[in-house]
Design a protein around this motif. Structure first.
Motif, mmCIF file in Angstrom:
data_model
loop_
_atom_site.group_PDB
_atom_site.id
_atom_site.type_symbol
_atom_site.label_atom_id
_atom_site.label_comp_id
_atom_site.label_asym_id
_atom_site.label_seq_id
_atom_site.Cartn_x
_atom_site.Cartn_y
_atom_site.Cartn_z
ATOM 1 N N LEU A 99 0.974 -1.042 0.041
ATOM 2 C CA LEU A 99 0.159 0.114 -0.109
ATOM 3 C C LEU A 99 0.886 1.207 0.211
ATOM 4 O O LEU A 99 1.760 1.285 0.908
ATOM 5 C CB LEU A 99 -1.025 0.095 1.132
ATOM 6 C CG LEU A 99 -1.621 1.286 1.500
ATOM 7 C CD1 LEU A 99 -2.821 1.540 0.536
ATOM 8 C CD2 LEU A 99 -2.110 1.337 2.935
ATOM 9 N N GLN A 100 0.609 2.260 -1.058
ATOM 10 C CA GLN A 100 0.947 3.628 -0.765
ATOM 11 C C GLN A 100 0.151 4.456 -0.265
ATOM 12 O O GLN A 100 -1.052 4.374 -0.618
ATOM 13 C CB GLN A 100 1.679 4.141 -1.945
ATOM 14 C CG GLN A 100 2.180 5.499 -1.928
ATOM 15 C CD GLN A 100 2.713 6.214 -3.070
ATOM 16 O OE1 GLN A 100 1.941 6.419 -4.049
ATOM 17 N NE2 GLN A 100 3.821 6.830 -2.940
ATOM 18 N N ASP A 101 0.283 5.007 1.051
ATOM 19 C CA ASP A 101 -0.670 5.893 1.707
ATOM 20 C C ASP A 101 -0.966 7.155 0.996
ATOM 21 O O ASP A 101 0.044 7.713 0.416
ATOM 22 C CB ASP A 101 -0.522 5.825 3.112
ATOM 23 C CG ASP A 101 0.478 6.578 3.639
ATOM 24 O OD1 ASP A 101 0.980 7.518 2.838
ATOM 25 O OD2 ASP A 101 1.124 6.493 4.704
ATOM 26 N N SER A 102 -1.775 8.071 1.527
ATOM 27 C CA SER A 102 -2.024 9.420 1.082
ATOM 28 C C SER A 102 -0.943 10.405 1.309
ATOM 29 O O SER A 102 -0.718 11.311 0.571
ATOM 30 C CB SER A 102 -3.360 10.078 1.519
ATOM 31 O OG SER A 102 -3.459 10.218 2.877
ATOM 32 N N ARG A 103 -0.008 9.984 2.097
ATOM 33 C CA ARG A 103 1.147 10.769 2.414
ATOM 34 C C ARG A 103 2.318 10.446 1.402
ATOM 35 O O ARG A 103 3.437 10.966 1.587
ATOM 36 C CB ARG A 103 1.587 10.788 3.786
ATOM 37 C CG ARG A 103 0.361 11.510 4.822
ATOM 38 C CD ARG A 103 0.896 11.447 6.114
ATOM 39 N NE ARG A 103 0.715 9.716 6.639
ATOM 40 C CZ ARG A 103 -0.364 9.175 6.755
ATOM 41 N NH1 ARG A 103 -1.669 9.885 6.506
ATOM 42 N NH2 ARG A 103 -0.508 7.997 7.298
ATOM 43 N N GLY A 104 2.262 9.308 0.785
ATOM 44 C CA GLY A 104 3.343 8.685 -0.050
ATOM 45 C C GLY A 104 4.044 7.628 0.472
ATOM 46 O O GLY A 104 5.077 7.270 -0.182
ATOM 47 N N ALA A 164 -7.721 4.506 5.754
ATOM 48 C CA ALA A 164 -8.932 4.801 6.017
ATOM 49 C C ALA A 164 -9.224 6.287 5.444
ATOM 50 O O ALA A 164 -8.159 6.987 5.382
ATOM 51 C CB ALA A 164 -9.496 4.824 7.481
ATOM 52 N N ALA A 165 -10.283 6.803 5.652
ATOM 53 C CA ALA A 165 -10.567 8.142 4.949
ATOM 54 C C ALA A 165 -10.011 9.205 5.739
ATOM 55 O O ALA A 165 -9.462 10.220 5.382
ATOM 56 C CB ALA A 165 -12.159 8.374 4.798
ATOM 57 N N ASP A 166 -9.862 8.986 7.111
ATOM 58 C CA ASP A 166 -9.090 9.797 8.310
ATOM 59 C C ASP A 166 -7.739 9.661 8.245
ATOM 60 O O ASP A 166 -6.911 10.299 8.992
ATOM 61 C CB ASP A 166 -9.683 9.324 9.639
ATOM 62 C CG ASP A 166 -9.269 8.107 10.097
ATOM 63 O OD1 ASP A 166 -8.822 7.329 9.412
ATOM 64 O OD2 ASP A 166 -9.763 7.942 11.156
ATOM 65 N N GLY A 167 -7.146 8.787 7.244
ATOM 66 C CA GLY A 167 -5.544 8.587 7.195
ATOM 67 C C GLY A 167 -4.916 7.531 8.027
ATOM 68 O O GLY A 167 -3.726 7.293 8.135
ATOM 69 N N ALA A 168 -5.714 6.773 8.741
ATOM 70 C CA ALA A 168 -5.369 5.930 9.645
ATOM 71 C C ALA A 168 -5.045 4.583 8.900
ATOM 72 O O ALA A 168 -5.761 4.381 7.883
ATOM 73 C CB ALA A 168 -6.340 5.352 10.792
ATOM 74 N N VAL A 187 -9.720 -10.794 5.204
ATOM 75 C CA VAL A 187 -8.861 -9.875 4.575
ATOM 76 C C VAL A 187 -9.757 -8.508 4.671
ATOM 77 O O VAL A 187 -10.892 -8.587 4.094
ATOM 78 C CB VAL A 187 -8.457 -10.383 3.329
ATOM 79 C CG1 VAL A 187 -7.842 -9.346 2.658
ATOM 80 C CG2 VAL A 187 -7.711 -11.543 3.338
ATOM 81 N N VAL A 188 -9.068 -7.405 4.921
ATOM 82 C CA VAL A 188 -9.661 -6.122 4.903
ATOM 83 C C VAL A 188 -9.483 -5.598 3.328
ATOM 84 O O VAL A 188 -7.924 -5.529 2.973
ATOM 85 C CB VAL A 188 -9.044 -5.260 5.775
ATOM 86 C CG1 VAL A 188 -9.707 -3.896 5.623
ATOM 87 C CG2 VAL A 188 -9.232 -5.795 7.340
ATOM 88 N N MET A 189 -10.387 -5.339 3.085
ATOM 89 C CA MET A 189 -10.155 -4.750 1.310
ATOM 90 C C MET A 189 -10.158 -3.383 1.086
ATOM 91 O O MET A 189 -9.326 -2.824 0.317
ATOM 92 C CB MET A 189 -11.056 -5.615 0.428
ATOM 93 C CG MET A 189 -10.870 -7.093 0.203
ATOM 94 S SD MET A 189 -9.300 -7.516 -0.075
ATOM 95 C CE MET A 189 -9.404 -7.245 -1.917
ATOM 96 N N ASP A 190 -11.188 -2.803 1.629
ATOM 97 C CA ASP A 190 -11.450 -1.220 1.635
ATOM 98 C C ASP A 190 -12.399 -0.521 2.611
ATOM 99 O O ASP A 190 -12.991 -1.311 3.129
ATOM 100 C CB ASP A 190 -12.158 -0.985 0.070
ATOM 101 C CG ASP A 190 -11.955 0.342 -0.424
ATOM 102 O OD1 ASP A 190 -11.121 1.236 0.248
ATOM 103 O OD2 ASP A 190 -12.693 0.680 -1.335
#
Length: 181
Positions: free
Chosen positions: A99-104, A140-144, A177-180
């Motif tokens: 996974l690449q998160d929203s912070r890169g 998650a949408a909150d960045g966690a 498994v957690v998908m989204d």
């Protein structure tokens, strides 16, 4: 129409829709293929790393494509093609999720824990898990960052992770498994 893939080596194990519209396909033992501008699919040449089953494909914000396998992680495209495994700077090369998160930040879940990419290295991230095998990652949408192991669900909290209690009445010691989120 549908294009036929030249997959002599086995089943499809990962898909990635790239920002340029290309479809990337990972396989169990035939490597990686990419759609080629309406001309079917081409095999992607990969750096020198024995490619095991492909478990994940992820594009990053710099234009590179990351490929997680049971033998390590491969970057192709922007930044130059490169492979990482235990001999090339990964603490564990049995990747299971990517996974690449929203912070890169690029995260790799492995058989023995969670890795975070810093520069050209992968560093181990401590987890308070009974079984450290990281099967799935999602932001998650909150960045966690949520992490699924075979028996626990963890959530990033500050600089670390906390175990999230299972749902009431959930008797199994194994999480799906957690998908989204």
């Amino acid at each position: 129409g549908l294009a036929r893939l030249p997959l002599d080596g086995g089943p499809i194990t990962a898909l990635h829709a790239a920002s340029d519209g290309a479809l990337w396909i990972g396989t169990e033992d035939a490597g990686v293929f990419r759609s080629a501008a309406g001309n079917g699919f081409e095999k992607v040449p990969l750096p020198a790393l024995p490619v095991g089953p492909v478990v994940g494909i992820q594009g990053d914000r710099d234009g590179a494509t990351w490929i997680a396998t049971s033998r390590g992680v491969i970057r192709v495209g922007a930044g130059g093609d490169r492979a990482w495994d235990e001999e090339r700077g990964m603490p564990d090369d049995w990747a299971q999720s990517l996974l690449q998160d929203s912070r890169g930040t690029l995260w790799v879940g492995t058989e023995s824990g969670l890795l975070r990419r810093e520069g050209e290295r992968f560093l181990r991230v401590p987890l308070p898990a009974k079984d450290p095998s990281v099967r799935a990652l999602v932001e998650a949408a909150d960045g966690a960052l949520w992490v699924a192991t075979p028996s626990q669900l963890l959530r990033s909290e500050g600089d670390g992770f906390e175990v999230v209690p299972g749902p009431e009445g959930y008797a199994s010691d194994h999480y799906p498994v957690v998908m989204d989120l």
